[in-house]
Scaffold this motif. Structure first.
Motif, PDB file in Angstrom:
ATOM      1  N   THR A  96       0.718  -1.160  -0.131  1.00  0.00           N
ATOM      2  CA  THR A  96       0.121   0.026   0.012  1.00  0.00           C
ATOM      3  C   THR A  96       0.828   1.155   0.042  1.00  0.00           C
ATOM      4  OG1 THR A  96      -0.304   0.028   2.454  1.00  0.00           O
ATOM      5  CG2 THR A  96      -1.864  -1.256   1.163  1.00  0.00           C
ATOM      6  N   GLY A  97       0.251   2.517  -0.450  1.00  0.00           N
ATOM      7  CA  GLY A  97       0.911   3.717  -0.406  1.00  0.00           C
ATOM      8  C   GLY A  97       1.916   3.837  -1.718  1.00  0.00           C
ATOM      9  N   ILE A  98       1.709   3.103  -2.725  1.00  0.00           N
ATOM     10  CA  ILE A  98       2.594   3.269  -3.911  1.00  0.00           C
ATOM     11  C   ILE A  98       1.671   3.436  -4.895  1.00  0.00           C
ATOM     12  CG2 ILE A  98       4.644   1.980  -3.139  1.00  0.00           C
ATOM     13  CD1 ILE A  98       3.529  -0.314  -5.054  1.00  0.00           C
ATOM     14  N   TRP A  99       2.244   4.189  -6.115  1.00  0.00           N
ATOM     15  CA  TRP A  99       1.429   4.474  -7.163  1.00  0.00           C
ATOM     16  C   TRP A  99       1.558   3.219  -8.116  1.00  0.00           C
ATOM     17  CZ3 TRP A  99      -1.801   8.302  -8.663  1.00  0.00           C
ATOM     18  CH2 TRP A  99      -1.774   9.241  -7.818  1.00  0.00           C
ATOM     19  N   ILE A 100       0.161   2.502  -8.668  1.00  0.00           N
ATOM     20  CA  ILE A 100       0.323   1.513  -9.370  1.00  0.00           C
ATOM     21  C   ILE A 100      -0.539   1.785 -10.663  1.00  0.00           C
ATOM     22  CG2 ILE A 100       1.217  -0.250  -7.814  1.00  0.00           C
ATOM     23  CD1 ILE A 100      -1.832  -0.996  -7.416  1.00  0.00           C
ATOM     24  N   MET A 101      -0.283   0.962 -11.680  1.00  0.00           N
ATOM     25  CA  MET A 101      -1.482   0.692 -12.799  1.00  0.00           C
ATOM     26  C   MET A 101      -2.014  -0.907 -12.857  1.00  0.00           C
ATOM     27  SD  MET A 101      -1.029   0.443 -17.066  1.00  0.00           S
ATOM     28  CE  MET A 101      -0.153   2.019 -16.933  1.00  0.00           C
ATOM     29  N   VAL A 102      -3.262  -0.818 -12.631  1.00  0.00           N
ATOM     30  CA  VAL A 102      -3.845  -2.134 -12.391  1.00  0.00           C
ATOM     31  C   VAL A 102      -4.646  -2.592 -13.811  1.00  0.00           C
ATOM     32  CG1 VAL A 102      -4.366  -2.100 -10.031  1.00  0.00           C
ATOM     33  CG2 VAL A 102      -6.229  -1.327 -11.393  1.00  0.00           C
ATOM     34  N   MET A 103      -4.788  -3.735 -14.120  1.00  0.00           N
ATOM     35  CA  MET A 103      -5.344  -4.311 -15.277  1.00  0.00           C
ATOM     36  C   MET A 103      -6.440  -5.114 -14.569  1.00  0.00           C
ATOM     37  SD  MET A 103      -4.316  -6.843 -18.544  1.00  0.00           S
ATOM     38  CE  MET A 103      -2.868  -5.712 -18.761  1.00  0.00           C
ATOM     39  N   TYR A 104      -7.584  -4.934 -14.927  1.00  0.00           N
ATOM     40  CA  TYR A 104      -8.783  -5.473 -14.298  1.00  0.00           C
ATOM     41  C   TYR A 104      -9.859  -5.618 -15.234  1.00  0.00           C
ATOM     42  CZ  TYR A 104     -11.163  -0.916 -14.408  1.00  0.00           C
ATOM     43  OH  TYR A 104     -11.953   0.260 -14.790  1.00  0.00           O
ATOM     44  N   LYS A 105     -11.015  -6.737 -15.079  1.00  0.00           N
ATOM     45  CA  LYS A 105     -11.832  -7.289 -15.933  1.00  0.00           C
ATOM     46  C   LYS A 105     -13.166  -6.396 -15.617  1.00  0.00           C
ATOM     47  CE  LYS A 105     -10.913 -11.403 -18.447  1.00  0.00           C
ATOM     48  NZ  LYS A 105     -11.530 -12.317 -18.868  1.00  0.00           N
ATOM     49  N   THR A 106     -13.936  -5.737 -16.623  1.00  0.00           N
ATOM     50  CA  THR A 106     -15.107  -5.086 -16.289  1.00  0.00           C
ATOM     51  C   THR A 106     -16.304  -5.963 -15.973  1.00  0.00           C
ATOM     52  OG1 THR A 106     -15.531  -4.876 -18.511  1.00  0.00           O
ATOM     53  CG2 THR A 106     -14.230  -3.117 -17.566  1.00  0.00           C
ATOM     54  N   ILE A 107     -17.559  -5.664 -15.796  1.00  0.00           N
ATOM     55  CA  ILE A 107     -18.528  -6.313 -15.859  1.00  0.00           C
ATOM     56  C   ILE A 107     -18.806  -7.123 -17.027  1.00  0.00           C
ATOM     57  CG2 ILE A 107     -21.232  -6.486 -15.185  1.00  0.00           C
ATOM     58  CD1 ILE A 107     -20.634  -4.156 -13.273  1.00  0.00           C
ATOM     59  N   SER A 123     -11.487   5.242  -5.382  1.00  0.00           N
ATOM     60  CA  SER A 123     -12.235   4.217  -6.341  1.00  0.00           C
ATOM     61  C   SER A 123     -11.892   2.908  -5.859  1.00  0.00           C
ATOM     62  CB  SER A 123     -11.486   4.120  -7.739  1.00  0.00           C
ATOM     63  OG  SER A 123     -11.823   5.317  -8.489  1.00  0.00           O
ATOM     64  N   TYR A 124     -13.076   1.812  -6.014  1.00  0.00           N
ATOM     65  CA  TYR A 124     -13.057   0.682  -5.640  1.00  0.00           C
ATOM     66  C   TYR A 124     -12.793  -0.440  -6.923  1.00  0.00           C
ATOM     67  CZ  TYR A 124     -14.617   1.797  -1.007  1.00  0.00           C
ATOM     68  OH  TYR A 124     -15.037   2.416   0.173  1.00  0.00           O
ATOM     69  N   ILE A 125     -11.711  -0.719  -7.088  1.00  0.00           N
ATOM     70  CA  ILE A 125     -11.426  -1.743  -8.262  1.00  0.00           C
ATOM     71  C   ILE A 125     -11.412  -2.977  -7.934  1.00  0.00           C
ATOM     72  CG2 ILE A 125      -9.886  -1.938 -10.186  1.00  0.00           C
ATOM     73  CD1 ILE A 125     -10.778   1.201  -9.897  1.00  0.00           C
ATOM     74  N   GLY A 126     -12.265  -3.816  -8.588  1.00  0.00           N
ATOM     75  CA  GLY A 126     -12.512  -5.197  -8.394  1.00  0.00           C
ATOM     76  C   GLY A 126     -12.064  -5.917  -9.666  1.00  0.00           C
ATOM     77  N   ARG A 127     -11.935  -7.174  -9.338  1.00  0.00           N
ATOM     78  CA  ARG A 127     -11.381  -8.143 -10.473  1.00  0.00           C
ATOM     79  C   ARG A 127     -10.122  -7.692 -11.066  1.00  0.00           C
ATOM     80  NH1 ARG A 127     -16.371  -9.051 -14.054  1.00  0.00           N
ATOM     81  NH2 ARG A 127     -15.161 -10.894 -14.921  1.00  0.00           N
ATOM     82  N   VAL A 128      -8.967  -7.467 -10.235  1.00  0.00           N
ATOM     83  CA  VAL A 128      -7.914  -7.003 -10.814  1.00  0.00           C
ATOM     84  C   VAL A 128      -7.006  -8.312 -10.978  1.00  0.00           C
ATOM     85  CG1 VAL A 128      -5.692  -6.095 -10.024  1.00  0.00           C
ATOM     86  CG2 VAL A 128      -7.958  -4.875  -9.449  1.00  0.00           C
ATOM     87  N   LYS A 129      -6.542  -8.285 -12.249  1.00  0.00           N
ATOM     88  CA  LYS A 129      -5.682  -9.311 -12.745  1.00  0.00           C
ATOM     89  C   LYS A 129      -4.155  -9.288 -12.463  1.00  0.00           C
ATOM     90  CE  LYS A 129      -9.464 -11.613 -13.806  1.00  0.00           C
ATOM     91  NZ  LYS A 129      -9.830 -12.904 -13.123  1.00  0.00           N
ATOM     92  N   TYR A 130      -3.726  -8.036 -13.076  1.00  0.00           N
ATOM     93  CA  TYR A 130      -2.260  -7.635 -12.829  1.00  0.00           C
ATOM     94  C   TYR A 130      -2.149  -6.293 -12.461  1.00  0.00           C
ATOM     95  CZ  TYR A 130      -2.285 -11.533 -16.151  1.00  0.00           C
ATOM     96  OH  TYR A 130      -2.580 -12.774 -16.846  1.00  0.00           O
ATOM     97  N   TRP A 131      -1.017  -6.136 -11.942  1.00  0.00           N
ATOM     98  CA  TRP A 131      -0.627  -4.712 -11.740  1.00  0.00           C
ATOM     99  C   TRP A 131       0.818  -4.421 -11.908  1.00  0.00           C
ATOM    100  CZ3 TRP A 131       3.325  -3.821  -7.888  1.00  0.00           C
ATOM    101  CH2 TRP A 131       3.543  -4.604  -7.106  1.00  0.00           C
ATOM    102  N   MET A 132       1.442  -3.128 -12.259  1.00  0.00           N
ATOM    103  CA  MET A 132       2.627  -2.983 -12.076  1.00  0.00           C
ATOM    104  C   MET A 132       2.725  -1.539 -11.705  1.00  0.00           C
ATOM    105  SD  MET A 132       3.710  -1.068 -15.743  1.00  0.00           S
ATOM    106  CE  MET A 132       3.160  -2.467 -16.837  1.00  0.00           C
ATOM    107  N   GLU A 133       3.996  -1.490 -10.621  1.00  0.00           N
ATOM    108  CA  GLU A 133       4.484  -0.138  -9.981  1.00  0.00           C
ATOM    109  C   GLU A 133       4.782   0.809 -10.922  1.00  0.00           C
ATOM    110  OE1 GLU A 133       7.206   1.385  -6.416  1.00  0.00           O
ATOM    111  OE2 GLU A 133       7.265  -0.698  -6.829  1.00  0.00           O
ATOM    112  N   ILE A 134       4.249   2.037 -10.638  1.00  0.00           N
ATOM    113  CA  ILE A 134       4.674   3.360 -11.576  1.00  0.00           C
ATOM    114  C   ILE A 134       5.976   3.693 -10.848  1.00  0.00           C
ATOM    115  CG2 ILE A 134       4.013   5.535 -12.429  1.00  0.00           C
ATOM    116  CD1 ILE A 134       1.890   3.455 -13.186  1.00  0.00           C
ATOM    117  N   PRO A 135       6.784   3.937 -11.714  1.00  0.00           N
ATOM    118  CA  PRO A 135       8.189   4.403 -11.319  1.00  0.00           C
ATOM    119  C   PRO A 135       8.120   5.924 -10.778  1.00  0.00           C
ATOM    120  CG  PRO A 135       8.557   4.183 -13.515  1.00  0.00           C
ATOM    121  CD  PRO A 135       7.195   3.557 -13.076  1.00  0.00           C
TER     122      PRO A 135
END
Length: 121
Positions: free
Chosen positions: A57-68, A99-111
């Protein structure tokens, strides 16, 4: 300094503790071959949630998630919390737009971006 010159410079530092000239040459060659191999086999910056590889927690990330609609989408924000049911609670900036982001599949840290004084070098 190009990539090959940088590898040679770092290899010399790595091999500096070797005792004999033969050991230094072997260490330098091994370092160079390893760096060359690593360049041709880059590692993905994406982490899989399914593998249990969760961000801090506390870091900037990009998440890839599945929508409804079962399509992939992306979201960038600062991770505040991962709930017990696996939702990512994220902010667009430090204090607003939660924002509440559900169904997250992948994430990467933003440098971290370089400071302005470092960016001009």
């Amino acid at each position: 300094m190009d990539r090959e010159e940088k590898i040679i410079q770092e290899a010399a530092k790595y091999a500096s503790d070797a005792l004999t000239l033969e050991e230094k040459e072997a260490a330098t060659e091994g370092f160079f071959q390893g760096a060359t191999w690593a360049d041709s086999h880059p590692q993905s910056h994406w982490h899989s949630v399914a593998d249990g590889d969760l961000p801090k927690t506390g870091i900037w990330i990009m998440v890839m998630y599945k929508t409804i609609d079962d399509e992939f989408n992306f979201y960038v924000g600062k991770l505040d919390e991962i709930t017990k049911n696996g939702n990512f609670i994220m902010y667009d900036n430090d204090t607003t737009c939660m924002s509440y982001i559900g169904r997250v599949k992948y994430w990467m840290e933003i440098p971290q971006l370089p400071k302005e004084s470092e960016a001009t070098k």
